[in-house]
Design an enzyme around this catalytic site. Structure first.
Site, mmCIF file in Angstrom:
data_model
loop_
_atom_site.group_PDB
_atom_site.id
_atom_site.type_symbol
_atom_site.label_atom_id
_atom_site.label_comp_id
_atom_site.label_asym_id
_atom_site.label_seq_id
_atom_site.Cartn_x
_atom_site.Cartn_y
_atom_site.Cartn_z
ATOM 1 N N TYR A 1 4.267 0.918 1.570
ATOM 2 C CA TYR A 1 3.940 1.481 2.878
ATOM 3 C C TYR A 1 2.829 2.506 2.716
ATOM 4 C CZ TYR A 1 4.696 3.992 7.328
ATOM 5 O OH TYR A 1 4.547 4.577 8.568
ATOM 6 N N ASP B 1 -1.573 5.634 -3.777
ATOM 7 C CA ASP B 1 -1.050 6.348 -2.614
ATOM 8 C C ASP B 1 0.105 7.218 -3.104
ATOM 9 O OD1 ASP B 1 0.101 7.323 -0.361
ATOM 10 O OD2 ASP B 1 0.356 5.381 0.641
ATOM 11 N N LYS C 1 3.384 14.936 2.326
ATOM 12 C CA LYS C 1 4.742 15.433 2.059
ATOM 13 C C LYS C 1 4.753 16.762 1.304
ATOM 14 C CE LYS C 1 6.665 10.774 2.434
ATOM 15 N NZ LYS C 1 7.603 10.640 3.505
HETATM 16 C C1 LIG Z 1 3.538 6.154 0.186
HETATM 17 C C2 LIG Z 1 3.382 6.612 1.595
HETATM 18 N N1 LIG Z 1 2.169 6.571 2.171
HETATM 19 C C3 LIG Z 1 1.975 6.997 3.435
HETATM 20 C C4 LIG Z 1 3.006 7.473 4.197
HETATM 21 C C5 LIG Z 1 2.773 7.951 5.589
HETATM 22 O O1 LIG Z 1 2.928 9.327 5.632
HETATM 23 P P1 LIG Z 1 3.306 10.074 7.027
HETATM 24 O O2 LIG Z 1 4.690 9.649 7.369
HETATM 25 O O3 LIG Z 1 3.174 11.524 6.685
HETATM 26 O O4 LIG Z 1 2.300 9.639 8.032
HETATM 27 C C6 LIG Z 1 4.293 7.516 3.634
HETATM 28 C C7 LIG Z 1 5.437 8.000 4.431
HETATM 29 O O5 LIG Z 1 6.566 7.924 4.058
HETATM 30 C C8 LIG Z 1 4.473 7.083 2.316
HETATM 31 O O6 LIG Z 1 5.680 7.101 1.726
#
Ligand SMILES: Cc1ncc(COP(=O)(O)O)c(C=O)c1O
Length: 467
Positions: free
Chosen positions: A184, A279, A307
């Site tokens: 994700y 990511d 986060k």
């Molecule tokens: C690996 C990863 N990338 C991107 C995101 C998106 O982040 P946000 O929820 O702060 O938009 C998340 C959210 O859990 C994530 O785990």
């Protein structure tokens, strides 16, 4: 405060009437309650508030997985959080392993973070102009994360990933990207292809509303399978801008990469003139201070974060080598912006959080506690004949009700989801707050004590004996 009857037996079993136990511990422990079937948590106020919320907001929530759709039952509505604990509006107390989905690595509402944010707040909540706090957090991130020489702050992980994909396309002059099934990268159109997490939880293969044109340049490979990546490169010679992945997956449940897989991706991207993107929105400052790239010793070209770097306030970031980052406006032509980006409150929370995380021994301790929890849960599961497997990386962990170790999304999705749903509810009713989906990871914080972990294992033992 109400307290699960189950926990009293659990605590007796391990002989620890902890600070977590209620005043009435002795009275409850001495009565002959049928603890297995009668947890004492009730959720009357949560039910009322959530019923109203469903009339006001789609599904009653501001983000889908919070609605507990895949585990059944309604969510509990939070009142407050502190340290390793959360309290709901009915006064029930939980040992919390969700930690607001990762940011609460120091524990919730850390006193030092709160104090620093309060001081900053007296000067204003948003400037929309440069401020020294941005420099301070940028310096901390650049010093910590091997691939990052320059950084752009955003307000969320999704925004960071949206900036990142535009950047890799702008820098390489190519459109196609490779992602992995079950990874994700936020909810931007071009990433909503086999995106794990909330999408998988809701059983949505892809989201309606995403135009085919937005995903036609997104190719999906299988995690931990280099051949599946090679095949895409072979079919798209000199057309791939980047390989983008979660370097430890937390959005298909917890899945660790083989080191050779990461090494292979580094090599394949170089051979094909593509960028490698980690990511690290979830793994950054979570599996190690320098993220998964430090943990595995593999440096990508571009990194996204979120986060933890916001210390509980909304922050995301993307960064990489100077020559790549200088593509970003106004240094370069690639446009990306944000009214509240780099705001002083979020920068302050991030700075204070990173200060504490940079102390020696923090990650060894997080890993020790994660390992202790996972070992305890797996041992309890096996004791009662459940197929269970799991793993850890720093302060991140997870387990599956699955026969064999899980290495990709397809294997994760063969786990016993019905059992997971029951497990989740029974743990909740006994005071342990776990992520309400088998496609999510768990998060350890510095505030969790050994006693919290032992109590959790004891509660799990009781639950697993009845599952
Ligand atoms: C690996 C990863 N990338 C991107 C995101 C998106 O982040 P946000 O929820 O702060 O938009 C998340 C959210 O859990 C994530 O785990």
């Amino acid at each position: 405060m109400k307290f699960a009857a189950g926990i009293t037996t659990a605590l007796l079993a391990i002989g620890t009437a902890s600070a977590f136990a209620p005043q009435s511990f002795a009275a409850k422990a001495s009565s002959s309650l049928n603890i297995a079937t009668e947890p004492v948590y009730t959720f009357t106020k949560s039910e009322e508030i959530f019923a109203e919320a469903q009339e006001l907001m789609p599904g009653g929530v501001s983000s889908p997985v919070r609605a507990f759709k895949s585990v059944g039952g309604n969510p509990v509505v939070f009142d407050r959080v502190k340290g390793a604990y959360a309290w709901d509006v009915d006064g029930n107390k939980y040992i919390d392993f969700v930690g607001t989905w990762g940011p609460a690595i120091l524990g919730h509402a850390d006193d030092d973070v709160l104090e620093a944010v309060t001081k900053t707040m007296a000067k204003g909540t948003s400037f929309g102009a440069p401020c020294p706090l941005e420099n301070e957090l940028a310096k901390a991130v650049i010093a910590a994360v091997p691939s990052v020489e320059m950084v752009r702050f955003t307000n969320s992980g999704t925004e960071a990933c949206m900036g990142m994909i535009r950047l890799v396309r702008a820098f390489t002059g190519r459109e196609k990207v490779i992602k992995f099934e079950g990874c994700y990268h936020g909810h931007a159109d071009s990433f909503l292809v086999q995106a794990g997490s909330g999408v998988a939880t809701l059983g949505l293969p892809d989201s309606p509303g995403v135009p085919a044109s937005a995903t036609k340049a997104t190719y999906c490979a299988e995690y931990n399978n280099l051949d599946s990546v090679k095949a895409i490169f072979d079919e798209n010679k000199d057309e791939i801008a980047a390989i983008i992945l979660e370097p430890v997956v937390g959005n298909s449940g917890f899945i660790k990469p083989d080191k050779e897989f990461l090494e292979g991706l580094r090599k394949l991207s170089e051979e094909n003139g593509a960028l490698l993107v980690f990511d690290e929105v979830m793994t950054g400052f979570r599996v190690a201070y320098g993220g998964a790239q430090e943990y595995f010793g593999i440096t990508p070209d571009v990194t996204t974060m979120g986060k933890v770097i916001g210390g509980g306030l909304p922050v995301g970031a993307y960064g990489g080598r100077r020559e790549i980052m200088e593509m970003v406006a106004p240094a370069g032509p690639m446009y990306q912006a944000g009214t509240l980006s780099g705001n002083p409150l979020a920068m302050t929370a991030g700075i204070e959080t990173l200060k504490k995380l940079s102390q020696p021994g923090v990650y060894a301790e997080l890993e020790r506690k994660s390992q202790k929890l996972v070992d305890g849960i797996i041992a309890a599961g096996k004791k009662y004949g459940h197929s269970i497997t799991g793993g850890t990386a720093g302060g991140m962990f997870g387990w599956f009700f699955n026969e064999a170790p899980v290495t990709n999304f397809a294997e994760a999705s063969k786990s016993d989801s019905e059992k997971f749903g029951k497990w989740h509810r029974m743990m909740l009713e006994r005071g342990v707050y776990l992520a309400p989906s088998m496609y999510e990871a768990g998060f350890m914080s510095m505030a969790h004590t050994d006693e919290d972990i032992e109590n959790t294992i004891a509660i799990a033992d009781e639950v697993l004996s009845k599952l």
